[in-house]
Design a protein around this motif. Structure first.
Motif, PDB file in Angstrom:
ATOM      1  N   ALA A  74      12.341 -11.274  -9.073  1.00  0.00           N
ATOM      2  CA  ALA A  74      11.900 -11.387  -7.682  1.00  0.00           C
ATOM      3  C   ALA A  74      10.704 -10.487  -7.376  1.00  0.00           C
ATOM      4  O   ALA A  74       9.994 -10.701  -6.396  1.00  0.00           O
ATOM      5  CB  ALA A  74      13.057 -11.047  -6.736  1.00  0.00           C
ATOM      6  N   LEU A  75      10.477  -9.487  -8.243  1.00  0.00           N
ATOM      7  CA  LEU A  75       9.343  -8.587  -8.009  1.00  0.00           C
ATOM      8  C   LEU A  75       8.046  -9.247  -8.453  1.00  0.00           C
ATOM      9  O   LEU A  75       8.027 -10.043  -9.393  1.00  0.00           O
ATOM     10  CB  LEU A  75       9.547  -7.284  -8.788  1.00  0.00           C
ATOM     11  CG  LEU A  75      10.726  -6.407  -8.349  1.00  0.00           C
ATOM     12  CD1 LEU A  75      10.879  -5.230  -9.308  1.00  0.00           C
ATOM     13  CD2 LEU A  75      10.521  -5.919  -6.923  1.00  0.00           C
ATOM     14  N   PRO A  76       6.918  -8.930  -7.791  1.00  0.00           N
ATOM     15  CA  PRO A  76       5.626  -9.504  -8.184  1.00  0.00           C
ATOM     16  C   PRO A  76       5.288  -9.181  -9.644  1.00  0.00           C
ATOM     17  O   PRO A  76       5.715  -8.159 -10.182  1.00  0.00           O
ATOM     18  CB  PRO A  76       4.640  -8.814  -7.228  1.00  0.00           C
ATOM     19  CG  PRO A  76       5.459  -8.317  -6.096  1.00  0.00           C
ATOM     20  CD  PRO A  76       6.817  -8.005  -6.643  1.00  0.00           C
ATOM     21  N   ALA A  77       4.524 -10.039 -10.259  1.00  0.00           N
ATOM     22  CA  ALA A  77       4.199  -9.884 -11.680  1.00  0.00           C
ATOM     23  C   ALA A  77       3.494  -8.567 -11.981  1.00  0.00           C
ATOM     24  O   ALA A  77       3.646  -8.004 -13.066  1.00  0.00           O
ATOM     25  CB  ALA A  77       3.342 -11.061 -12.142  1.00  0.00           C
ATOM     26  N   GLU A  78       2.720  -8.063 -11.005  1.00  0.00           N
ATOM     27  CA  GLU A  78       1.951  -6.839 -11.231  1.00  0.00           C
ATOM     28  C   GLU A  78       2.764  -5.577 -10.950  1.00  0.00           C
ATOM     29  O   GLU A  78       2.270  -4.450 -11.106  1.00  0.00           O
ATOM     30  CB  GLU A  78       0.691  -6.837 -10.360  1.00  0.00           C
ATOM     31  CG  GLU A  78       0.927  -6.731  -8.860  1.00  0.00           C
ATOM     32  CD  GLU A  78       1.218  -8.079  -8.190  1.00  0.00           C
ATOM     33  OE1 GLU A  78       1.216  -8.113  -6.943  1.00  0.00           O
ATOM     34  OE2 GLU A  78       1.431  -9.076  -8.933  1.00  0.00           O
ATOM     35  N   ARG A  83       6.568  -3.224 -16.450  1.00  0.00           N
ATOM     36  CA  ARG A  83       5.897  -2.570 -17.572  1.00  0.00           C
ATOM     37  C   ARG A  83       6.960  -1.918 -18.448  1.00  0.00           C
ATOM     38  O   ARG A  83       7.611  -0.961 -18.047  1.00  0.00           O
ATOM     39  CB  ARG A  83       4.910  -1.524 -17.048  1.00  0.00           C
ATOM     40  CG  ARG A  83       3.903  -2.097 -16.054  1.00  0.00           C
ATOM     41  CD  ARG A  83       2.881  -2.963 -16.758  1.00  0.00           C
ATOM     42  NE  ARG A  83       2.013  -2.142 -17.572  1.00  0.00           N
ATOM     43  CZ  ARG A  83       0.935  -1.513 -17.095  1.00  0.00           C
ATOM     44  NH1 ARG A  83       0.598  -1.631 -15.812  1.00  0.00           N
ATOM     45  NH2 ARG A  83       0.184  -0.788 -17.880  1.00  0.00           N
ATOM     46  N   LEU A  84       7.132  -2.403 -19.652  1.00  0.00           N
ATOM     47  CA  LEU A  84       8.213  -1.956 -20.520  1.00  0.00           C
ATOM     48  C   LEU A  84       7.719  -0.967 -21.568  1.00  0.00           C
ATOM     49  O   LEU A  84       6.622  -1.106 -22.109  1.00  0.00           O
ATOM     50  CB  LEU A  84       8.868  -3.157 -21.192  1.00  0.00           C
ATOM     51  CG  LEU A  84       9.451  -4.206 -20.242  1.00  0.00           C
ATOM     52  CD1 LEU A  84      10.087  -5.336 -21.035  1.00  0.00           C
ATOM     53  CD2 LEU A  84      10.449  -3.583 -19.277  1.00  0.00           C
ATOM     54  N   GLN A 180       9.521   7.640   1.444  1.00  0.00           N
ATOM     55  CA  GLN A 180       9.151   6.499   2.287  1.00  0.00           C
ATOM     56  C   GLN A 180       8.303   5.460   1.563  1.00  0.00           C
ATOM     57  O   GLN A 180       8.193   4.320   2.014  1.00  0.00           O
ATOM     58  CB  GLN A 180       8.370   6.960   3.529  1.00  0.00           C
ATOM     59  CG  GLN A 180       9.195   7.725   4.550  1.00  0.00           C
ATOM     60  CD  GLN A 180       9.407   9.167   4.157  1.00  0.00           C
ATOM     61  OE1 GLN A 180       8.505   9.801   3.626  1.00  0.00           O
ATOM     62  NE2 GLN A 180      10.596   9.692   4.395  1.00  0.00           N
ATOM     63  N   ALA A 181       7.677   5.829   0.431  1.00  0.00           N
ATOM     64  CA  ALA A 181       6.720   4.914  -0.194  1.00  0.00           C
ATOM     65  C   ALA A 181       6.750   5.023  -1.710  1.00  0.00           C
ATOM     66  O   ALA A 181       6.703   6.121  -2.267  1.00  0.00           O
ATOM     67  CB  ALA A 181       5.309   5.211   0.314  1.00  0.00           C
ATOM     68  N   GLU A 182       6.796   3.849  -2.374  1.00  0.00           N
ATOM     69  CA  GLU A 182       6.783   3.808  -3.830  1.00  0.00           C
ATOM     70  C   GLU A 182       5.399   4.108  -4.419  1.00  0.00           C
ATOM     71  O   GLU A 182       5.292   4.563  -5.549  1.00  0.00           O
ATOM     72  CB  GLU A 182       7.237   2.424  -4.322  1.00  0.00           C
ATOM     73  CG  GLU A 182       8.703   2.101  -4.040  1.00  0.00           C
ATOM     74  CD  GLU A 182       9.643   2.742  -5.052  1.00  0.00           C
ATOM     75  OE1 GLU A 182       9.181   3.509  -5.913  1.00  0.00           O
ATOM     76  OE2 GLU A 182      10.848   2.469  -4.965  1.00  0.00           O
ATOM     77  N   ASN A 183       4.339   3.823  -3.666  1.00  0.00           N
ATOM     78  CA  ASN A 183       2.961   4.058  -4.121  1.00  0.00           C
ATOM     79  C   ASN A 183       2.711   3.361  -5.464  1.00  0.00           C
ATOM     80  O   ASN A 183       2.298   3.972  -6.452  1.00  0.00           O
ATOM     81  CB  ASN A 183       2.678   5.554  -4.227  1.00  0.00           C
ATOM     82  CG  ASN A 183       1.195   5.880  -4.121  1.00  0.00           C
ATOM     83  OD1 ASN A 183       0.371   4.990  -3.905  1.00  0.00           O
ATOM     84  ND2 ASN A 183       0.862   7.144  -4.267  1.00  0.00           N
ATOM     85  N   LEU A 184       2.925   2.067  -5.480  1.00  0.00           N
ATOM     86  CA  LEU A 184       2.913   1.287  -6.721  1.00  0.00           C
ATOM     87  C   LEU A 184       1.562   1.292  -7.423  1.00  0.00           C
ATOM     88  O   LEU A 184       1.497   1.304  -8.654  1.00  0.00           O
ATOM     89  CB  LEU A 184       3.348  -0.152  -6.427  1.00  0.00           C
ATOM     90  CG  LEU A 184       4.748  -0.318  -5.827  1.00  0.00           C
ATOM     91  CD1 LEU A 184       5.020  -1.784  -5.512  1.00  0.00           C
ATOM     92  CD2 LEU A 184       5.804   0.237  -6.771  1.00  0.00           C
TER      93      LEU A 184
END
Length: 274
Positions: A74-78, A83-84, A180-184
């Motif tokens: 469900a998460l976006p590809a980016e 990232r494994l 509050q934020a993952e900062n992806l």
């Protein structure tokens, strides 16, 4: 406090000035290192203790992401969760560490616990009740690493007992995310090789490290040479009786105990991925 282990001349644990210094480091970078926390005369005993324990470690190579979570389509590809990386470090569980070991004595010392609580601005901390992960020796053998990740716990207390001949550096990105934020984007940049925000520590056996690893991406770089890297991780919690989940415990130790019946996510302080 056992002054035969801790250099209390250098680090009087009840000294407000020392606590203020540690708190300042934690505010600035989420990390504080106290070099030579263990007395010089005990460092070799600490190394020997780790060497004797290392063969008891559970070794299991895993493919992981920075959150130690299962793939989520469900998460976006980016998303960095896709990232494994290969995790090759190992752990000696608490129940395989003798009760009279130096690291056991440090972990349950009330003066050390009061110092840790004061350093992190908490009224009190308790030795983690988990029979396996409450205290562990982390073992990274040559050719292996502990890749980029976030901790589940808000804070970590660790003690290097044996350094690698080369490599095995502790690297971290202070405050790369918040409650509050993952900062992806910033996390992805580090995984892509942008180490502008990365700090590297030169740790030596006997150094104590206090670290806010839930919000700082961090890793142990690949170990090189002919010697393992050993680190004791002294786990504490804000409240008594805390144990890990069965899923995470099995990942780390290949087994669980009767105590591991905590629902996933119990005790979380935020809604981050881990």
């Amino acid at each position: 406090m056992d002054p035969t282990i801790v250099d209390t001349d250098r680090y009087p644990l009840d000294d407000p000035a020392l606590v203020d210094r540690v708190r300042a480091d934690l505010r600035e970078s989420g990390c504080c290192v106290l070099p030579g926390f263990v007395r010089a005369g005990q460092v070799e005993a600490l190394r020997e203790e780790g060497r004797a324990l290392a063969p008891r470690a559970h070794h299991e190579t895993e493919i992981v992401n920075v959150y130690n979570t299962a793939p989520d389509p469900a998460l976006p590809a980016e998303h960095p969760a896709h990232r494994l990386m290969q995790r090759g470090n190992a752990f000696v569980a608490r129940d395989r560490i003798p009760a009279d070991a130096l690291i056991q004595r440090l972990h349950r010392d009330r003066a050390v616990q009061r110092f840790v609580a004061a350093a992190f601005g908490l009224p009190e901390v308790f030795a983690l009740a988990d029979p396996l992960s409450g205290l562990v020796l982390n073992v990274v053998v040559p050719g292996r690493e502990h890749p980029w990740h976030f901790d589940t716990n808000e804070f970590t207390v660790s003690l290097l007992t044996q350094a690698a001949e080369a490599g095995g550096a502790f690297q971290y990105c202070p405050g790369i995310r918040s409650s509050q934020a993952e900062n992806l984007d910033a996390v992805s940049a580090v995984l892509d090789g942008d180490h502008t925000a990365v700090r590297t520590l030169d740790l030596r056996p006997g150094d104590l490290q206090l670290f806010a690893g839930r919000y700082s991406l961090h890793r142990v770089s690949p170990v090189e040479g002919g010697r393992d890297r050993h680190t004791a991780i002294l786990a504490y919690s804000r409240r008594p009786g805390v144990v890990g989940t069965a899923t995470r415990t099995r990942q780390l130790f290949g087994r669980v105990a009767a105590a591991h019946s905590v629902p996933t996510g119990a005790g979380r302080v935020d809604r981050l991925l881990i």
